[in-house]
Design a protein around this motif. Structure first.
Motif, PDB file in Angstrom:
ATOM      1  N   GLU A 142      -5.506   1.383  -4.444  1.00 40.43           N
ATOM      2  CA  GLU A 142      -6.070   2.552  -5.088  1.00 40.43           C
ATOM      3  C   GLU A 142      -5.748   2.428  -6.512  1.00 40.43           C
ATOM      4  O   GLU A 142      -4.785   2.067  -6.928  1.00 40.43           O
ATOM      5  CB  GLU A 142      -5.776   3.899  -4.556  1.00 40.43           C
TER       6      GLU A 142
ATOM      7  N   VAL B 142      -0.542   0.304  -3.541  1.00 43.37           N
ATOM      8  CA  VAL B 142      -0.697   0.096  -2.093  1.00 43.37           C
ATOM      9  C   VAL B 142      -0.952   1.387  -1.502  1.00 43.37           C
ATOM     10  O   VAL B 142       0.282   2.085  -1.328  1.00 43.37           O
ATOM     11  CB  VAL B 142       0.060  -0.849  -1.377  1.00 43.37           C
ATOM     12  N   TYR B 143      -2.071   1.892  -0.870  1.00 47.31           N
ATOM     13  CA  TYR B 143      -1.837   3.240  -0.077  1.00 47.31           C
ATOM     14  C   TYR B 143      -2.232   2.934   1.340  1.00 47.31           C
ATOM     15  O   TYR B 143      -1.934   4.150   1.896  1.00 47.31           O
ATOM     16  CB  TYR B 143      -3.160   4.111  -0.793  1.00 47.31           C
ATOM     17  N   LYS B 144      -2.486   1.973   1.649  1.00 47.54           N
ATOM     18  CA  LYS B 144      -2.854   1.583   3.392  1.00 47.54           C
ATOM     19  C   LYS B 144      -2.528   0.274   3.647  1.00 47.54           C
ATOM     20  O   LYS B 144      -2.685  -0.507   2.756  1.00 47.54           O
ATOM     21  CB  LYS B 144      -4.216   2.137   3.590  1.00 47.54           C
ATOM     22  N   VAL B 145      -1.739   0.051   4.773  1.00 46.64           N
ATOM     23  CA  VAL B 145      -1.816  -1.331   5.208  1.00 46.64           C
ATOM     24  C   VAL B 145      -2.276  -1.457   6.591  1.00 46.64           C
ATOM     25  O   VAL B 145      -2.130  -0.439   7.610  1.00 46.64           O
ATOM     26  CB  VAL B 145      -0.158  -1.559   5.153  1.00 46.64           C
ATOM     27  N   SER B 146      -3.055  -2.465   6.756  1.00 42.97           N
ATOM     28  CA  SER B 146      -3.742  -2.542   8.272  1.00 42.97           C
ATOM     29  C   SER B 146      -3.569  -3.890   8.529  1.00 42.97           C
ATOM     30  O   SER B 146      -3.319  -4.810   7.842  1.00 42.97           O
ATOM     31  CB  SER B 146      -5.122  -2.184   8.428  1.00 42.97           C
ATOM     32  N   THR B 147      -3.481  -3.988   9.872  1.00 46.64           N
ATOM     33  CA  THR B 147      -3.513  -5.808  10.519  1.00 46.64           C
ATOM     34  C   THR B 147      -4.737  -5.943  11.315  1.00 46.64           C
ATOM     35  O   THR B 147      -5.098  -5.013  12.307  1.00 46.64           O
ATOM     36  CB  THR B 147      -1.979  -5.634  11.349  1.00 46.64           C
TER      37      THR B 147
ATOM     38  N   LYS C 198      -2.798  -9.397   7.317  1.00 48.95           N
ATOM     39  CA  LYS C 198      -2.340  -8.210   6.926  1.00 48.95           C
ATOM     40  C   LYS C 198      -3.013  -7.773   5.605  1.00 48.95           C
ATOM     41  O   LYS C 198      -3.003  -8.532   4.851  1.00 48.95           O
ATOM     42  CB  LYS C 198      -0.744  -8.146   6.688  1.00 48.95           C
TER      43      LYS C 198
ATOM     44  N   PHE D 239       4.558  -0.726   1.067  1.00 50.03           N
ATOM     45  CA  PHE D 239       3.713   0.276   0.988  1.00 50.03           C
ATOM     46  C   PHE D 239       4.037   1.166  -0.212  1.00 50.03           C
ATOM     47  O   PHE D 239       5.152   1.282  -0.571  1.00 50.03           O
ATOM     48  CB  PHE D 239       3.856   1.239   2.279  1.00 50.03           C
ATOM     49  N   ASN D 240       3.160   1.582  -1.076  1.00 49.48           N
ATOM     50  CA  ASN D 240       3.381   2.184  -2.376  1.00 49.48           C
ATOM     51  C   ASN D 240       3.669   1.288  -3.585  1.00 49.48           C
ATOM     52  O   ASN D 240       4.077   1.928  -4.485  1.00 49.48           O
ATOM     53  CB  ASN D 240       4.158   3.396  -2.169  1.00 49.48           C
TER      54      ASN D 240
ATOM     55  N   TYR E  44      -3.447  -5.035   2.436  1.00 45.31           N
ATOM     56  CA  TYR E  44      -2.933  -3.845   1.557  1.00 45.31           C
ATOM     57  C   TYR E  44      -4.056  -3.261   0.552  1.00 45.31           C
ATOM     58  O   TYR E  44      -4.837  -4.177  -0.121  1.00 45.31           O
ATOM     59  CB  TYR E  44      -1.995  -4.762   0.754  1.00 45.31           C
ATOM     60  N   HIS E  45      -4.557  -2.330   1.037  1.00 42.17           N
ATOM     61  CA  HIS E  45      -5.743  -1.417   0.656  1.00 42.17           C
ATOM     62  C   HIS E  45      -5.146  -0.918  -0.743  1.00 42.17           C
ATOM     63  O   HIS E  45      -4.167  -0.367  -0.729  1.00 42.17           O
ATOM     64  CB  HIS E  45      -6.161  -0.652   1.395  1.00 42.17           C
TER      65      HIS E  45
END
Length: 85
Positions: free
Chosen positions: A68, A49-54, A63, A24-25, A65-66
């Protein structure tokens, strides 16, 4: 057997599968490679990387990795320079 995938999601919606997880970051270039700070130049596209979703399904874990886009002033700071403005 479970398969694990790691995918970058760019602001425009494009995706890119990468080999290993990222933090993250984390600061990355437009090709999905992590960058070391301070940056060599402020003249590049840099993402964070500002958001991580699974997403978990039977037999696989993905996984996401969004990313910005880093703004101009912050980009200058990451390169150790003063923003001209």
């Amino acid at each position: 057997m479970t398969l694990y995938y790691h995918v970058l999601v760019y602001p425009e919606g494009d995706t890119l599968e990468i080999d290993a997880p990222v933090s993250f970051n984390q600061i990355m270039d437009m090709n999905g490679r992590t960058l070391q700070l301070p940056l060599r130049t402020e003249k590049m596209l840099v993402y964070r990387v500002y958001k991580v979703s699974t997403k978990e399904e039977r037999g696989e874990v993905i996984k996401f990795y969004h990313l910005e886009l880093v703004t101009g002033a912050e980009l200058f700071a990451l390169a150790g320079k003063t923003f001209p403005g």
